[in-house]
Motif scaffolding. Structure first.
Motif: not given
Length: 448
Positions: A37-66
């Motif tokens: 699971p994403f919050r369990q702790g992993a060696d590699v984390v893959v984030i698959n992103t969307c960019s339909v809106t500016e909000f989607a861009d901001r959410k991607c940046r937040n997920v990287v930080r999470k």
């Protein structure tokens, strides 16, 4: 192969992204990685992103930080549409190790050794989008009762607000034979419902050129694919994710009307009920065609659910333009809307148009249409009270309660244990709750 042992995934955006994340996940599993699971702790984390809106861009940046917060020391890999459009911007986010574009994301394992050794810190591999010219089979499995099956990718349309052609490249399709094999593989895993997904699935097999009379019909179109899938054993229900109104032909509608397994549910993007706006958006139809499609669906599938995409606040949309859209969709016999607030996107023609609508006004218009959508959704559900409809039961967040969707996309809640999950059950639709859920009771024991 590197010594990294666990991998976690986070998916943003559309059903197509979920199918591709699953395909990438199977590559990691085949290479010996264990998915956690994403919050369990992993060696590699893959984030698959969307960019339909500016909000989607901001959410991607937040997920990287999470991801960095939940996975101390993890190697962070970002793929998807945002990664193709703004790779340097993503690489500049502290903690990102690897950015892969549209043509590179399915070769992710080729780059893992580099970031494992630390030599690939902030590495970007995002070439020109025209290099994304092959179709990679993808389907989701394991995290949902249904499976998202990719049948088409990319887009040749030139809608003035859209970045998807820049992020995913030209339209391309799988073959009927390959998709049937994918569907059979999904059925073998016990999945009951497949959602067909893509960027422009009606363009399967060069459908636009054939339907618009630019070339003869020499290969399978989307309706031919649907007929082939209708014969796949083991899948109880197919659902069409979204289809352009100019490609949702009478032939497609009539096929669904006569099929026992294709769900009576169409989601057709409209974007505006004003022809002036449709022309500025460079859509390939006018509202009169959309109304004809809705009328034909209602004639041959009266109980069909019809969903609509709408954009509010597009440049130049006056108050009267908005009211015209509102009146048009209010009169349409449709079931719900997905309302998007227009967001300026770099490198799109719409970003240079005059007549910018203030953000506060865009939000007001969104709120008005969203309220109308809720009234339509409730009215559609209420029309079917007392009926018995098949519901595919799924887990919910509340213990002892399951939910699911009828064939015509009415969300149902039902008190039951998890042993009922992934059963297709005939349910009597009894009443609507205050929050709009349909309360139902089984008309019989589980039927699948």
């Amino acid at each position: 192969m590197s010594t990294l042992g666990t991998v976690a995934f986070y998916t943003l955006g559309c059903k197509l992204n979920y199918s591709e994340t699953s395909a990438i996940g199977r590559q990691f599993s085949a290479a010996g990685y264990q998915e956690v699971p994403f919050r369990q702790g992993a060696d590699v984390v893959v984030i698959n992103t969307c960019s339909v809106t500016e909000f989607a861009d901001r959410k991607c940046r937040n997920v990287v930080r999470k991801a960095l917060g939940a996975n101390a020391g993890a190697k962070i890999v970002v793929v998807g549409c945002y990664a193709q459009l703004k790779p340097r911007e993503i690489a500049a986010i502290e903690g990102v190790d690897l950015v892969l574009g549209a043509a590179e994301k399915f070769h992710i394992l080729d780059y893992i050794d580099g970031i494992a050794s630390g030599s690939g810190k902030g590495m970007v591999r995002a070439g020109e989008v025209r290099e994304a010219d092959t179709f990679v089979s993808s389907f989701s499995f394991g995290d949902r009762t249904r499976s998202f099956l990719k049948v088409q990718d990319g887009c040749d349309y030139s809608c003035s607000f859209c970045t998807i052609p820049l992020a995913r490249g030209a339209s391309r399709s799988s073959t009927v034979e390959q998709i049937v094999r994918d569907a059979e593989a999904i059925a073998a895993r016990g999945v009951k419902e497949i959602v067909l997904t893509g960027v422009n699935i009606g363009d399967f097999g060069n459908g636009t050129a054939v339907i618009e009379g630019q070339r003869p019909r020499k290969e399978a179109l989307f309706v031919d694919l649907a007929r082939a899938l209708d014969r796949v054993a083991g899948i109880r229900r197919f659902r069409i994710s979204s289809i352009e109104p100019n490609l949702c032909t009478d032939e497609v509608i009539d096929f669904v009307a006569g099929s026992n397994r294709f769900a009576p549910h169409f989601h057709m993007p409209l974007q505006s009920g004003n022809n002036k706006q449709l022309a500025k958006m460079r859509r390939r139809y006018r509202r009169e065609l959309y109304a004809e499609r809705v009328a034909h669906i209602r004639r041959v599938i009266p109980h069909c659910c019809i969903g609509v995409d709408l954009i509010v606040g597009f440049p130049g949309e006056t108050e009267e333009d908005f009211r015209e859209t509102y009146r048009f969709v209010e009169a349409l016999d449709v079931s719900y809307f997905h309302v998007f607030t227009y967001s300026e996107r770099a490198n799109t023609p719409a970003a240079a148009l005059e007549g910018v609508v203030p953000l506060s006004e865009r939000r007001r218009r969104n709120k008005r249409l969203s309220a109308l959508s809720e009234r339509k959704r409730r009215a559609f559900a209420a029309r079917h009270l007392g009926e018995v409809r098949p519901v595919l039961l799924e887990q919910s967040k509340k213990k002892g309660v399951l939910h699911g969707f009828t064939d015509n996309y009415i969300k149902v809640t039902f008190p039951a244990e998890n042993t009922w999950v992934n059963h297709l059950v005939g349910m009597e639709l009894q009443r609507l709750t205050e929050d709009g859920l349909m309360v139902a009771e089984p008309a019989a024991v589980p039927i699948a």
